[in-house]
Design an enzyme around this catalytic site. Structure first.
Site, PDB file in Angstrom:
ATOM      1  CG  HIS A  83      -1.724  -1.227   1.609  1.00 21.29           C
ATOM      2  ND1 HIS A  83      -2.996  -1.023   1.830  1.00 21.29           N
ATOM      3  CD2 HIS A  83      -1.547  -2.539   0.643  1.00 21.29           C
ATOM      4  CE1 HIS A  83      -3.816  -2.048   2.340  1.00 21.29           C
ATOM      5  NE2 HIS A  83      -3.077  -3.008   0.676  1.00 21.29           N
ATOM      6  CE  LYS A  84       1.033   8.647  -2.020  1.00 20.90           C
ATOM      7  NZ  LYS A  84      -0.187   9.268  -3.144  1.00 20.90           N
TER       8      LYS A  84
END
Length: 208
Positions: A83-84
């Site tokens: 995920h970012k």
């Protein structure tokens, strides 16, 4: 005799839990070498279920060499799990749409560790977990239930969470020579003729 047929999905008669998985994998981004097997009494042919978050649009590959032994429950986490992390929230809003697709990350925003590569003659123990982008060298041994988060040198035993080096299997000189000999690249007839030397611990037996 020329050894088992690498195209034989189940090389051990009466033991369907052992599968040469090169013949059962359909994903073009999973590349398996000859004679590498997965041992699992619960559908050993379906090895792909153990390769997690492997989305084709990301393009990362899982590459496993020849003559590897993969125990039951070995899993590979691929780059699609990332995920970012640079913003305040790591929640992937964009995948749910309905106006949230505008939050889709730009190329390069998501962590990308590259391909996951396992060398030849590697033994990965029961329920081990291999994280994205890890490189495991030839002849390495991964202890059961290890979590491998960083590269593993050739002919090294690692274990734990995160996996740490337990010991090097042979001296640096022997490892260098084994890498040069690369018996796993020999024709199967030559391997068959030299089985005793391959399973012996005397490097001089392989100097031919």
């Amino acid at each position: 005799m020329h050894g088992p047929d690498p195209k034989d999905t189940h090389p051990l008669p009466g033991f369907p839990q052992v599968c040469f998985i090169k013949n059962s994998v359909s994903n073009p981004n999973i590349i398996i070498g000859d004679y590498t097997y997965y041992d699992d009494p619960e559908d050993s042919e379906n090895f792909e279920r153990n390769v997690l978050y492997h989305y084709p649009f990301i393009g990362d590959k899982l590459i496993i060499g020849k003559f590897c032994a993969l125990a039951r429950g070995v899993r590979f986490i691929m780059n699609g799990a990332n995920h970012k992390t640079s913003g305040f929230s790591t929640f992937p809003f964009f995948i749910f749409g309905n106006g949230w697709e505008s939050a889709a990350p730009e190329p390069g925003d998501l962590p990308f560790k590259g391909d996951t590569c396992v060398g030849n003659d590697v033994w990965i123990g029961y329920e081990s977990l291999i994280m994205p982008g890890v490189k495991i060298g030839n002849g390495a041994i991964i202890s059961s239930r290890s979590v491998v988060v960083s590269d593993v040198p050739a002919y090294t035993i690692v274990g734990g969470n995160p996996a740490k080096v337990i010991r090097q299997r042979f001296s640096d000189e022997v490892i260098t020579e084994l890498e040069s000999i690369a018996w796993w690249e020999w024709p199967v007839e030559k391997i068959t003729q030299n089985l005793a030397a391959i399973i012996d611990g005397d490097i001089s037996c392989l100097r031919k």
